[in-house]
Design a protein around this motif. Structure first.
Motif, PDB file in Angstrom:
ATOM      1  N   ALA A   5       0.845  -1.193   0.000  1.00  0.00           N
ATOM      2  CA  ALA A   5       0.000   0.000   0.000  1.00  0.00           C
ATOM      3  C   ALA A   5       0.882   1.245   0.000  1.00  0.00           C
ATOM      4  O   ALA A   5       1.900   1.303   0.692  1.00  0.00           O
ATOM      5  N   ILE A   6       0.455   2.204  -0.812  1.00  0.00           N
ATOM      6  CA  ILE A   6       1.222   3.444  -0.957  1.00  0.00           C
ATOM      7  C   ILE A   6       0.604   4.523  -0.072  1.00  0.00           C
ATOM      8  O   ILE A   6      -0.623   4.685  -0.044  1.00  0.00           O
ATOM      9  N   GLY A   7       1.455   5.238   0.627  1.00  0.00           N
ATOM     10  CA  GLY A   7       0.992   6.356   1.449  1.00  0.00           C
ATOM     11  C   GLY A   7       1.267   7.678   0.746  1.00  0.00           C
ATOM     12  O   GLY A   7       2.191   7.781  -0.060  1.00  0.00           O
ATOM     13  N   HIS A  53     -11.674   5.359   6.979  1.00  0.00           N
ATOM     14  CA  HIS A  53     -11.715   4.820   5.619  1.00  0.00           C
ATOM     15  C   HIS A  53     -10.695   5.553   4.756  1.00  0.00           C
ATOM     16  O   HIS A  53     -10.495   6.768   4.926  1.00  0.00           O
ATOM     17  N   GLU A  54     -10.047   4.824   3.860  1.00  0.00           N
ATOM     18  CA  GLU A  54      -9.214   5.425   2.806  1.00  0.00           C
ATOM     19  C   GLU A  54      -9.542   4.659   1.529  1.00  0.00           C
ATOM     20  O   GLU A  54      -9.128   3.513   1.374  1.00  0.00           O
ATOM     21  N   VAL A  55     -10.295   5.250   0.633  1.00  0.00           N
ATOM     22  CA  VAL A  55     -10.640   4.548  -0.609  1.00  0.00           C
ATOM     23  C   VAL A  55      -9.460   4.667  -1.585  1.00  0.00           C
ATOM     24  O   VAL A  55      -8.842   5.729  -1.695  1.00  0.00           O
ATOM     25  N   GLU A  56      -9.132   3.572  -2.239  1.00  0.00           N
ATOM     26  CA  GLU A  56      -7.955   3.567  -3.116  1.00  0.00           C
ATOM     27  C   GLU A  56      -8.176   2.694  -4.350  1.00  0.00           C
ATOM     28  O   GLU A  56      -8.820   1.649  -4.272  1.00  0.00           O
ATOM     29  N   ILE A  57      -7.625   3.115  -5.454  1.00  0.00           N
ATOM     30  CA  ILE A  57      -7.555   2.248  -6.639  1.00  0.00           C
ATOM     31  C   ILE A  57      -6.531   1.146  -6.342  1.00  0.00           C
ATOM     32  O   ILE A  57      -5.463   1.413  -5.779  1.00  0.00           O
ATOM     33  N   ILE A  84     -10.565  -0.506   0.273  1.00  0.00           N
ATOM     34  CA  ILE A  84     -10.462   0.418   1.403  1.00  0.00           C
ATOM     35  C   ILE A  84      -9.224   0.029   2.225  1.00  0.00           C
ATOM     36  O   ILE A  84      -9.061  -1.136   2.586  1.00  0.00           O
ATOM     37  N   ASP A  85      -8.376   1.019   2.465  1.00  0.00           N
ATOM     38  CA  ASP A  85      -7.226   0.835   3.354  1.00  0.00           C
ATOM     39  C   ASP A  85      -7.666   1.345   4.727  1.00  0.00           C
ATOM     40  O   ASP A  85      -7.456   2.515   5.059  1.00  0.00           O
ATOM     41  N   PHE A  86      -8.326   0.453   5.504  1.00  0.00           N
ATOM     42  CA  PHE A  86      -8.762   0.880   6.840  1.00  0.00           C
ATOM     43  C   PHE A  86      -7.548   1.138   7.716  1.00  0.00           C
ATOM     44  O   PHE A  86      -6.574   0.373   7.723  1.00  0.00           O
ATOM     45  N   ALA A 105      -1.529  -0.165  13.102  1.00  0.00           N
ATOM     46  CA  ALA A 105      -2.563   0.759  12.625  1.00  0.00           C
ATOM     47  C   ALA A 105      -3.066   0.427  11.227  1.00  0.00           C
ATOM     48  O   ALA A 105      -4.113   0.922  10.811  1.00  0.00           O
ATOM     49  N   LYS A 106      -2.319  -0.381  10.508  1.00  0.00           N
ATOM     50  CA  LYS A 106      -2.606  -0.589   9.085  1.00  0.00           C
ATOM     51  C   LYS A 106      -2.807  -2.052   8.692  1.00  0.00           C
ATOM     52  O   LYS A 106      -3.507  -2.330   7.715  1.00  0.00           O
ATOM     53  N   ALA A 107      -2.151  -2.968   9.400  1.00  0.00           N
ATOM     54  CA  ALA A 107      -2.058  -4.351   8.900  1.00  0.00           C
ATOM     55  C   ALA A 107      -3.012  -5.312   9.602  1.00  0.00           C
ATOM     56  O   ALA A 107      -2.962  -6.515   9.370  1.00  0.00           O
ATOM     57  N   GLY A 174      -2.969   4.575  -3.012  1.00  0.00           N
ATOM     58  CA  GLY A 174      -3.041   5.839  -2.281  1.00  0.00           C
ATOM     59  C   GLY A 174      -4.447   6.424  -2.295  1.00  0.00           C
ATOM     60  O   GLY A 174      -5.247   6.128  -3.178  1.00  0.00           O
ATOM     61  N   THR A 175      -4.709   7.237  -1.284  1.00  0.00           N
ATOM     62  CA  THR A 175      -6.067   7.775  -1.117  1.00  0.00           C
ATOM     63  C   THR A 175      -6.107   9.281  -1.333  1.00  0.00           C
ATOM     64  O   THR A 175      -5.147   9.995  -0.982  1.00  0.00           O
ATOM     65  N   PRO A 176      -7.198   9.775  -1.917  1.00  0.00           N
ATOM     66  CA  PRO A 176      -7.374  11.228  -2.022  1.00  0.00           C
ATOM     67  C   PRO A 176      -7.903  11.805  -0.704  1.00  0.00           C
ATOM     68  O   PRO A 176      -8.139  11.063   0.254  1.00  0.00           O
TER      69      PRO A 176
HETATM   70 MG    MG Z   1      -3.902   4.461   2.323  1.00  0.00          MG
END
Ligand code: MG
Length: 203
Positions: A5-7, A53-57, A84-86, A105-107, A174-176
């Motif tokens: 996942a890209i930040g 929520h972080e919506v991502e392609i 979604i990258d919760f 926090a991410k995994a 990545g998320t907008p």
């Molecule tokens: Mg993200």
């Protein structure tokens, strides 16, 4: 398989979290136990008070690759989807303050719901894909891949310098802006253009 996942790949999102713009892609990983498929519900974990929520392609990688050049990176993904990258934002902020890794926090389990994938041939321009997340019928995040700091091909190339990509891996790109908390009962619907590809409830 693994999830990469890209930040901070969208400037407006980096800004909303007061992060500097990266000069190289920032990436982290989630294990396969993070995946949720088939629109199954997301159960809020008990260790965070602030799940965002972080919506991502999401790119579906389909070949083994290492040190992939940007020019040929497009050959390593066949399908494009949305996920979604919760993120447990409260835990992530603590990690950041202490300079610690972000894994808790991410995994965590179920932190990466993914929707239906579309063949990449369906897209005429990878740098002009509209996507969005609706919560309870209201658009909360809207993005277009033209606003990415690093393109799909740049990301694939960069990550593959460090980590061998394998068939079945997923790359969250990545998320907008517009990230925020979810609560029990919320319905999340993620779209690419006008097609809803992911639709689930928070429980
Ligand atoms: Mg993200």
């Amino acid at each position: 398989m693994k999830i990469i996942a890209i930040g901070r790949n969208y400037a407006d999102h980096a800004k909303e979290l007061n992060n500097p713009l990266p000069s190289a892609p920032v990436f982290f990983m989630k294990p396969d136990t993070a995946i949720v498929k088939n629109n199954k519900p997301f159960f809020l974990p008990d260790f965070s008070e602030d799940i965002h929520h972080e919506v991502e392609i999401v790119l579906h990688l389909n070949r083994v690759g290492k040190n992939i050049s940007e020019q040929f990176a497009h050959r390593y993904y066949t399908e494009i989807g949305i996920g979604i990258d919760f993120t447990a934002r409260d835990l992530q902020n603590k990690c950041k303050d202490k300079g610690l890794p972000w894994e808790i926090a991410k995994a965590f389990d179920n932190s990466a719901p993914i929707g239906k994938f579309l063949p990449k041939e369906q897209f005429s321009d990878f740098n002009n894909i509209n996507f969005r997340l609706d919560i309870n019928g209201i658009a909360v995040q809207k993005g277009n891949t033209r606003d990415m700091i690093f393109s799909f091909d740049k990301l694939v190339s960069y990550v593959s310098r460090y980590v061998t990509l394998k068939m079945g891996d997923l790359l969250f790109t990545g998320t907008p802006a517009g990230v925020g908390p979810v609560k029990i009962g919320d319905r999340l619907q993620a779209y690419i253009e006008d097609e809803c590809l992911l639709d689930f409830y928070v429980r």
